[in-house]
Structures are given as structure tokens and as C-alpha cells.
Write a protein that holds these residues in place. Structure first.
Motif, mmCIF file in Angstrom:
data_model
loop_
_atom_site.group_PDB
_atom_site.id
_atom_site.type_symbol
_atom_site.label_atom_id
_atom_site.label_comp_id
_atom_site.label_asym_id
_atom_site.label_seq_id
_atom_site.Cartn_x
_atom_site.Cartn_y
_atom_site.Cartn_z
ATOM 1 N N VAL A 52 -7.560 18.837 2.406
ATOM 2 C CA VAL A 52 -6.597 17.878 1.860
ATOM 3 C C VAL A 52 -6.825 16.545 2.552
ATOM 4 O O VAL A 52 -6.827 16.461 3.784
ATOM 5 C CB VAL A 52 -5.149 18.355 2.095
ATOM 6 N N GLN A 53 -7.077 15.490 1.758
ATOM 7 C CA GLN A 53 -7.188 14.162 2.351
ATOM 8 C C GLN A 53 -5.942 13.368 2.017
ATOM 9 O O GLN A 53 -5.408 13.444 0.910
ATOM 10 C CB GLN A 53 -8.464 13.441 1.924
ATOM 11 N N LEU A 54 -5.475 12.624 3.024
ATOM 12 C CA LEU A 54 -4.236 11.864 2.901
ATOM 13 C C LEU A 54 -4.538 10.382 3.046
ATOM 14 O O LEU A 54 -5.141 9.957 4.030
ATOM 15 C CB LEU A 54 -3.233 12.292 3.988
ATOM 16 N N MET A 55 -4.098 9.588 2.073
ATOM 17 C CA MET A 55 -4.327 8.148 2.083
ATOM 18 C C MET A 55 -2.985 7.427 2.146
ATOM 19 O O MET A 55 -2.147 7.573 1.256
ATOM 20 C CB MET A 55 -5.086 7.725 0.826
ATOM 21 N N ASN A 56 -2.775 6.659 3.216
ATOM 22 C CA ASN A 56 -1.526 5.919 3.409
ATOM 23 C C ASN A 56 -1.676 4.519 2.832
ATOM 24 O O ASN A 56 -2.364 3.664 3.394
ATOM 25 C CB ASN A 56 -1.180 5.844 4.894
ATOM 26 N N LEU A 57 -1.030 4.284 1.693
ATOM 27 C CA LEU A 57 -1.063 2.972 1.045
ATOM 28 C C LEU A 57 0.350 2.369 0.976
ATOM 29 O O LEU A 57 0.685 1.653 0.029
ATOM 30 C CB LEU A 57 -1.684 3.089 -0.351
ATOM 31 N N ALA A 58 1.129 2.676 1.994
ATOM 32 C CA ALA A 58 2.489 2.121 2.108
ATOM 33 C C ALA A 58 2.479 1.048 3.183
ATOM 34 O O ALA A 58 2.462 1.358 4.375
ATOM 35 C CB ALA A 58 3.489 3.219 2.452
ATOM 36 N N PRO A 59 2.473 -0.234 2.822
ATOM 37 C CA PRO A 59 2.375 -1.303 3.815
ATOM 38 C C PRO A 59 3.542 -1.284 4.791
ATOM 39 O O PRO A 59 4.674 -0.952 4.432
ATOM 40 C CB PRO A 59 2.372 -2.580 2.964
ATOM 41 N N GLY A 60 3.237 -1.610 6.043
ATOM 42 C CA GLY A 60 4.263 -1.673 7.068
ATOM 43 C C GLY A 60 4.513 -0.357 7.774
ATOM 44 O O GLY A 60 5.317 -0.312 8.714
ATOM 45 N N THR A 61 3.854 0.710 7.363
ATOM 46 C CA THR A 61 4.060 2.008 8.014
ATOM 47 C C THR A 61 2.950 2.271 9.019
ATOM 48 O O THR A 61 1.770 2.043 8.740
ATOM 49 C CB THR A 61 4.079 3.147 6.986
ATOM 50 N N THR A 62 3.323 2.748 10.180
ATOM 51 C CA THR A 62 2.356 3.110 11.223
ATOM 52 C C THR A 62 2.828 4.370 11.935
ATOM 53 O O THR A 62 4.038 4.644 12.006
ATOM 54 C CB THR A 62 2.189 1.995 12.268
ATOM 55 N N GLY A 63 1.897 5.124 12.463
ATOM 56 C CA GLY A 63 2.229 6.285 13.273
ATOM 57 C C GLY A 63 3.015 7.361 12.562
ATOM 58 O O GLY A 63 3.792 8.086 13.188
ATOM 59 N N LEU A 64 2.800 7.501 11.257
ATOM 60 C CA LEU A 64 3.535 8.535 10.525
ATOM 61 C C LEU A 64 3.011 9.927 10.888
ATOM 62 O O LEU A 64 1.866 10.094 11.320
ATOM 63 C CB LEU A 64 3.409 8.312 9.016
ATOM 64 N N GLU A 65 3.862 10.919 10.693
ATOM 65 C CA GLU A 65 3.492 12.311 10.896
ATOM 66 C C GLU A 65 3.719 13.079 9.597
ATOM 67 O O GLU A 65 4.712 12.841 8.898
ATOM 68 C CB GLU A 65 4.310 12.926 12.035
ATOM 69 N N VAL A 66 2.792 13.975 9.265
ATOM 70 C CA VAL A 66 2.911 14.774 8.048
ATOM 71 C C VAL A 66 2.817 16.243 8.431
ATOM 72 O O VAL A 66 1.840 16.667 9.055
ATOM 73 C CB VAL A 66 1.806 14.424 7.032
ATOM 74 N N TYR A 67 3.827 17.002 8.045
ATOM 75 C CA TYR A 67 3.888 18.425 8.370
ATOM 76 C C TYR A 67 3.726 19.244 7.089
ATOM 77 O O TYR A 67 4.372 18.953 6.066
ATOM 78 C CB TYR A 67 5.213 18.764 9.041
ATOM 79 N N PHE A 68 2.882 20.268 7.156
ATOM 80 C CA PHE A 68 2.688 21.188 6.045
ATOM 81 C C PHE A 68 3.414 22.491 6.415
ATOM 82 O O PHE A 68 2.916 23.313 7.185
ATOM 83 C CB PHE A 68 1.208 21.412 5.794
#
Length: 453
Positions: free
Chosen positions: A356-372
Motif C-alpha cells: 500500500v502506498q500512501l500519498m499526502n496531498l493535504a497542504p499544511g500537514t506534517t508528521g501524520l500517523e496512519v494506523y491499519f
């Protein structure tokens, strides 16, 4: 010989094949044998070779391990992968005899549900003797192998580019699981041709391959997917872990476009190639177009709003090398200006593990965490997660086949978690997934996570 049954360059350029010092002349070959393993099963999980005294590195499809020396004599061999429960399982367990000076290329081939095990055996004695010459000419050795289960018999040829197909040396016609006899050639640049049985014309031609090391090059015909209309690629193995994957020089590519911009209901994308290959398509908000095949090359991308006709983007350059499958993702930047980026896709089928590849295209967001999060887990106990997911960053994670709740959060200094998005994800259809995060005011927490394969 006994048989036991990320750079693609444009036409006219050279594919450099890595060599390996341990695969040149072996002074100690009287005392040891040599082994190498290649995972040629397209829908397999990662697998690894296990001998009596050593487990080697796990490999995905199309990867090879470095050639290693091992003690001679009797040995126990097996291949280990994963099953549907993500537990290890053994394949092709057997006792083998490793003779002094012998080389073994072990290949896992075919469908993962019922794989085939191939042992290509050869020696380097003749090659070493040939290189012990006084004329300073250096030599290498080539062996062709066929592991594309759904392909008929294939003739394999090798020659100099200027000599063309008619001047190429015929290595042999081989069926699935077969290989050619070794051939010794001078080191240098070569083109490999593939022809169907009974045909005098190649259906597959590589760019020039740089075969410059005094080693044995294994030319492995393996299955190809996605844009690969020829149905095969040629993987070139030496004695290192590096694999050069060569497509047909005229192989098509395919593209698609994702509209991730909430303020435009329909965008028009104009994609123009330097050779006159032009395409135009309209893409609705939060939708991704179907793949469109086209010729490899460089493309200019211009995007406009269908409702107003306003040009929003006209300076995006996208490069497609032979057999590429890529998506053009359209998104807003921090100033709400339209931007575009490109991601590649691996369309190889999967069995029990997915990338699974994740692409962050939400401007202004940094250091996000994603849990499955699976059914018996929480965010705190989830085994699979990605962290430090910043704007425009593309991260990848390998997951076992299962049902997940994908939870995107921002962790504050006091470890409080702020929820940005949550949705279900069922890994299915034997293809990898892409997740794209963009702003969306209509969503509960202000962000959309679009999933597509």
C-alpha cells in the motif's frame, strides 16, 4: 548443464548490468559450491532460500540474492514464504548434493498456489580458462532461462546492436522451466532478442545491455504485467543481488488522472507527447480515470476547469519509460493553486501480501500517523502503521490480506491524537492499493482518503 524441474531507459541508451566480484574467477572453487536464489513467482509473498546452516534474505518477485559460497556435500534445501494467515510455510523441501565448483541458480516460478522449483546448474571452468589468456580480451558467459508460465516456447538471441537481429547469435529455443546451454562471449554491450517458436522476427528487443564483467549473466524471461503488451520482461542476473529488468524497447506505457481538488467539479487534462501522441480527458471530482495506453516518452500536461475554461496548470512534465504505469494526481497547494504530481504503480498480482502506498496531498500537514487497525486491535495495539507522513510525501507499507480500519491522526506534544480521517479498507482483488489524502470540507474531519488500485 542439468536442469531440475528502477532503471528503464529509452531507445538508444544502455542498460548497465551490475557485476559482482565474488562471481569472477574463484581461486577456491575446488573446495566450495555456489548458490543464488531468484524469486520468479509473480503473486508470491516474499520468500527466502533456506539451507541446512543458513537462512538467506527474503525476496519479492523479481528480486535475487547475492551468489554465496557453501560447503560441498549433502545439504537440505527449502523455500519459505507466507500463507493466508501470514504464517511461514515451506515449499520444495529436498536433499541436494553440492559438488565442488558447481554453481546453482535456484528459481521459484509459476503461480504461488502451486509453484515450480528450478535448479539451473553450471560451472565457470571454461570461462575462467578463457579469461586466462595473453591477448587481454575479457569474456563473460550467458545462459537463457524461461520462467513465464503462460508463454509458449521462446527463441532467445544475443548480438551487437549494429548487427541487428539477423546477425545475432542464437542461444536456443526454450520452453517454460528450461534453460539454454552456456555460451561464452566477449564482454561488452549487447542486445537481446526474443522470438516466438517458428518465427523469423523478434517480438521483443531490449535496449543495449552493458555486460562488462567476467561473470555469468543469466537472462531470465519472466512474466510482465500492466502496460506490458509483450507479456514478458527480461531480468538480467549476475552474481550480485542487483537485477536489471529490461522491457521491450517499443513497449507501451499507460497513464491515468485523479482529480483531488474539491473546488472543481470536472477538470480537463490535455496530455501532449513530443511525437504527436496527444490525449484529452475529463475527470470528475474525487474520481480517477481508467488507464490509457500510449507510447513511451515525455509528455506536457495542461489542466483546465471545464465549467469556466480557465487554465489552471500548464507546466507539468511527465516522463514515461517503457512499460510504466503511472497516475497523475491533481491537488491544491497551500495557496489553493492547482498542482500535479506523479506516482508509479506495480501491477503485479498478489496473493497474501499487498503493498500500500500512501500519498499526502493535504497542504499544511506534517508528521501524520496512519494506523491499519484490524478487528482485534486498537490504534495503540495495531501491528501496522506509518509515521512522519508529511505533505507531498509518498510512503509504502506491506500488509497481509485482511480487513482494516485506516485511521489518520496528528499526534500533539502531550501525545493527544487528533483524528483527521477514518475509513474501512478491505485488501482484495490481488492488486496493490494507493491511498491519497486531500482536503475535503464535506468530510467529518475535513480530509478525504481516496483508495484505488
Amino acid at each position: 548443464m542439468k536442469i531440475t524441474t528502477e532503471l528503464l531507459l529509452a531507445l538508444g541508451m544502455v542498460l548497465t548490468v551490475a557485476g559482482c566480484g565474488s562471481d569472477s574467477k574463484d581461486d577456491s572453487q575446488e573446495a566450495v559450491a555456489y548458490v543464488q536464489y531468484y524469486n520468479g513467482s509473480p503473486d508470491s509473498t516474499s520468500t527466502y532460500l533456506s539451507l541446512e546452516d543458513k537462512d538467506y534474505s527474503a525476496l519479492n518477485f523479481g528480486q535475487a540474492m547475492q551468489r554465496y559460497s557453501v560447503s560441498t556435500g549433502s545439504n537440505s534445501l527449502k523455500v519459505i514464504g507466507k500463507n493466508a494467515e501470514n504464517s511461514e510455510v515451506e515449499f520444495h523441501a529436498q536433499d541436494i548434493n553440492l559438488a565442488a565448483g558447481d554453481n546453482h541458480l535456484f528459481i521459484l516460478a509459476g503461480d504461488y498456489e502451486q509453484t515450480d522449483f528450478i535448479d539451473i546448474q553450471f560451472t565457470t571452468t571454461a570461462l575462467n580458462e578463457k579469461n586466462d589468456n595473453d591477448d587481454k580480451t575479457s569474456y563473460m558467459q550467458v545462459i537463457g532461462a524461461h520462467i513465464s508460465k503462460d508463454s509458449d516456447d521462446i527463441g532467445i538471441y544475443i548480438g551487437k546492436k549494429d548487427d541487428g537481429f539477423s546477425g545475432a547469435r542464437y542461444l536456443g529455443q526454450i520452453a517454460y522451466k528450461d534453460s539454454t546451454e552456456p555460451e561464452i562471449l566477449e564482454t561488452g554491450k549487447y542486445v537481446v532478442y526474443l522470438a516466438r517458436a517458428g518465427s523469423n522476427e523478434p517480438f521483443f528487443t531490449t535496449a543495449e545491455l552493458s555486460l562488462n564483467t567476467k561473470t555469468v549473466y543469466k537472462l531470465v524471461i519472466r512474466p510482465a504485467f500492466g502496460a506490458a503488451t509483450a507479456g514478458v520482461k527480461l531480468d538480467v542476473l549476475s552474481g550480485s543481488k542487483e537485477v536489471t529488468s529490461a522491457p521491450d524497447i517499443d513497449e507501451q506505457v499507460q497513464f491515468r488522472v485523479y482529480n483531488g481538488v474539491q473546488q472543481f467539479d470536472v477538470l480537463k487534462a490535455q496530455i501532449k507527447g513530443k511525437s504527436g501522441d496527444d490525449h484529452e480527458l475529463q475527470v470528475g471530482k474525487w474520481t480517477i480515470s481508467n488507464f490509457t495506453p500510449t507510447r513511451f516518452g515525455d509528455y506536457d500536461v495542461a489542466v483546465s476547469d471545464v465549467a469556466s475554461g480557465e487554465m489552471l496548470l500548464n507546466n507539468l512534465l511527465v516522463t514515461y519509460n517503457q512499460s510504466d504505469s503511472k497516475s497523475i494526481l491533481l491537488y491544491p497547494d497551500a495557496e489553493q493553486q492547482l498542482r500535479g504530481t506523479v506516482i508509479s504503480h506495480n501491477l503485479t498480482p498478489r496473493s497474501y501480501q499487498y503493498e500500500v502506498q500512501l500519498m499526502n496531498l493535504a497542504p499544511g500537514t506534517t508528521g501524520l500517523e496512519v494506523y491499519f487497525v484490524r478487528n482485534d486491535e486498537t490504534v495503540e495495539t495495531a501491528d501496522y502503521k506509518v509515521t512522519k507522513w508529511d505533505f507531498t510525501e509518498n510512503l509504502k507499507i506491506t500488509l497481509p490480506r485482511d480487513s482494516y480500519t485506516v485511521t489518520v491522526v496528528k499526534r500533539k506534544d502531550n501525545d493527544t491524537l487528533t483524528l483527521l480521517h477514518r475509513q474501512a479498507l478491505q485488501l482484495r482483488d490481488n492488486l496493490d492499493f494507493t491511498l491519497v489524502l486531500t482536503p475535503d470540507d464535506t468530510q467529518t474531519w475535513g480530509y478525504r482518503l481516496q483508495a484505488f488500485q
